[in-house]
Design a protein around this motif. Structure first.
Motif, PDB file in Angstrom:
ATOM      1  N   GLU A   1      -4.348  -1.538  -5.372  1.00 15.34           N
ATOM      2  CA  GLU A   1      -4.055  -1.332  -3.954  1.00 15.34           C
ATOM      3  C   GLU A   1      -5.325  -1.377  -3.109  1.00 15.34           C
ATOM      4  O   GLU A   1      -5.290  -1.819  -1.951  1.00 15.34           O
ATOM      5  N   THR A   2      -6.436  -0.931  -3.660  1.00  7.12           N
ATOM      6  CA  THR A   2      -7.702  -1.007  -2.922  1.00  7.12           C
ATOM      7  C   THR A   2      -8.090  -2.457  -2.672  1.00  7.12           C
ATOM      8  O   THR A   2      -8.548  -2.814  -1.576  1.00  7.12           O
TER       9      THR A   2
ATOM     10  N   ALA B   1      -5.888  -3.688   0.032  1.00  9.69           N
ATOM     11  CA  ALA B   1      -6.345  -3.154   1.316  1.00  9.69           C
ATOM     12  C   ALA B   1      -7.526  -3.950   1.854  1.00  9.69           C
ATOM     13  O   ALA B   1      -7.606  -4.243   3.056  1.00  9.69           O
TER      14      ALA B   1
ATOM     15  N   ASP C   1      -2.409   3.405   5.547  1.00  8.34           N
ATOM     16  CA  ASP C   1      -3.187   2.334   6.162  1.00  8.34           C
ATOM     17  C   ASP C   1      -4.321   1.936   5.228  1.00  8.34           C
ATOM     18  O   ASP C   1      -4.727   2.715   4.351  1.00  8.34           O
ATOM     19  N   ARG C   2      -4.846   0.736   5.436  1.00  7.01           N
ATOM     20  CA  ARG C   2      -5.946   0.250   4.587  1.00  7.01           C
ATOM     21  C   ARG C   2      -7.169   1.161   4.644  1.00  7.01           C
ATOM     22  O   ARG C   2      -7.922   1.267   3.667  1.00  7.01           O
TER      23      ARG C   2
ATOM     24  N   LYS D   1      -7.654   9.823  -1.240  1.00  8.68           N
ATOM     25  CA  LYS D   1      -7.491   8.746  -2.230  1.00  8.68           C
ATOM     26  C   LYS D   1      -7.454   9.319  -3.642  1.00  8.68           C
ATOM     27  O   LYS D   1      -6.654   8.886  -4.477  1.00  8.68           O
TER      28      LYS D   1
ATOM     29  N   LEU E   1       0.823  -1.200   0.000  1.00 14.14           N
ATOM     30  CA  LEU E   1       0.000   0.000   0.000  1.00 14.14           C
ATOM     31  C   LEU E   1       0.863   1.258   0.000  1.00 14.14           C
ATOM     32  O   LEU E   1       1.780   1.388   0.804  1.00 14.14           O
TER      33      LEU E   1
ATOM     34  N   SER F   1      -6.292  -7.020   3.479  1.00 14.66           N
ATOM     35  CA  SER F   1      -5.305  -6.840   4.539  1.00 14.66           C
ATOM     36  C   SER F   1      -5.948  -6.783   5.922  1.00 14.66           C
ATOM     37  O   SER F   1      -7.119  -6.439   6.066  1.00 14.66           O
TER      38      SER F   1
ATOM     39  N   TYR G   1      -8.026   3.654   1.882  1.00 10.87           N
ATOM     40  CA  TYR G   1      -8.628   3.141   0.656  1.00 10.87           C
ATOM     41  C   TYR G   1     -10.109   2.796   0.832  1.00 10.87           C
ATOM     42  O   TYR G   1     -10.873   2.846  -0.137  1.00 10.87           O
TER      43      TYR G   1
END
Length: 249
Positions: A116-117, A120, A73-74, A86, A69, A123, A77
């Protein structure tokens, strides 16, 4: 500190890494490249390090943790309250790809943020990552490869000069298979654009002013609210301090 020389070089210091990314013929080759970023510029879908085995303090273990990422942090997103950040991040990805000469930068930036989303979503949240019991999940490399077949773990470890490892601690053990599956399902073109951005973002602070300014506009102003970029000599001192701290650790 030789600003004229840095300016003259532009994006050329990134050329070897960008060439390696372009030359990657498949996801396995890209996983090897990710392993190599452990000792150079760039970042990986998974972080890897050798650390003390917390359950056996007299031994060391290879530790693998979730990564991938470009935002802190997740939640950046997934939580609507970070929507503006974002959007700004996608523009930043596009700008960095433009500066490296990557083709179709705007379209690729949208693909990178979508990738990446998905990472996330797979994750672990921060609270779970702080739990010392949840994050102690030793396993064999063979078992990890079987549980998360979407990622070339052995190639990744070879790239990080950890190819002889047979036992690893997978901190976010239930996330690893999901993230590996996202990797396997994402187009190679998107993954290459993501890797190119990660190299440029990681190196930006020591590159020419367009890279420095683009990174500061997003990471300094947008993310941190920092009003002014430090002078180059101060940033050089900070960099040396962080390297000294890393060697001490």
């Amino acid at each position: 500190m030789d600003e004229a020389a840095v300016a003259a070089k532009g994006a050329s210091p990134l050329a070897p890494d960008l060439a390696a990314i372009r030359a990657a013929g498949d996801r396995a080759a890209l996983a090897v490249f990710m392993g190599r970023t452990n000792a150079g510029f760039g970042r990986s879908l998974f972080n890897v390090a050798v650390s003390v085995d917390v359950k056996t303090p007299t031994a060391y273990i290879v530790t693998i943790s979730q990564g991938g990422l470009g935002m802190p942090d997740r939640d950046y997103y997934l939580d609507p309250k970070f929507a503006a950040k974002k959007t700004a991040y996608q523009a930043y990805v596009a700008r960095m790809l433009e500066l490296t000469g990557w083709p179709d930068a705007a379209a690729r930036a949208a693909d990178v943020v979508a990738f990446e989303t998905a990472v996330a979503q797979a994750s672990w949240p921060r609270a779970d990552r702080r739990d010392p019991d949840k994050t102690y999940n030793p396993t064999s490399v063979d078992a990890l490869a079987a549980a998360a077949p979407g990622f070339d773990w052995r190639g990744f470890l070879r790239g990080a000069d950890l190819g002889e490892a047979t036992r690893v601690n997978v901190r976010e053990n239930t996330a690893a298979p999901k993230i590996a599956a996202v990797y396997a399902q994402t187009s190679l073109d998107t993954l290459k654009a993501w890797a190119a951005f990660q190299v440029a973002d990681d190196a930006a602070n020591v590159l020419s002013d367009p890279f420095v300014q683009a990174q500061f506009d997003f990471r300094g102003k947008t993310l941190s609210g920092t009003p002014e970029l430090k002078a180059r000599w101060k940033r050089a001192g900070d960099l040396i301090g962080s390297l000294d701290q890393g060697m001490g650790d």
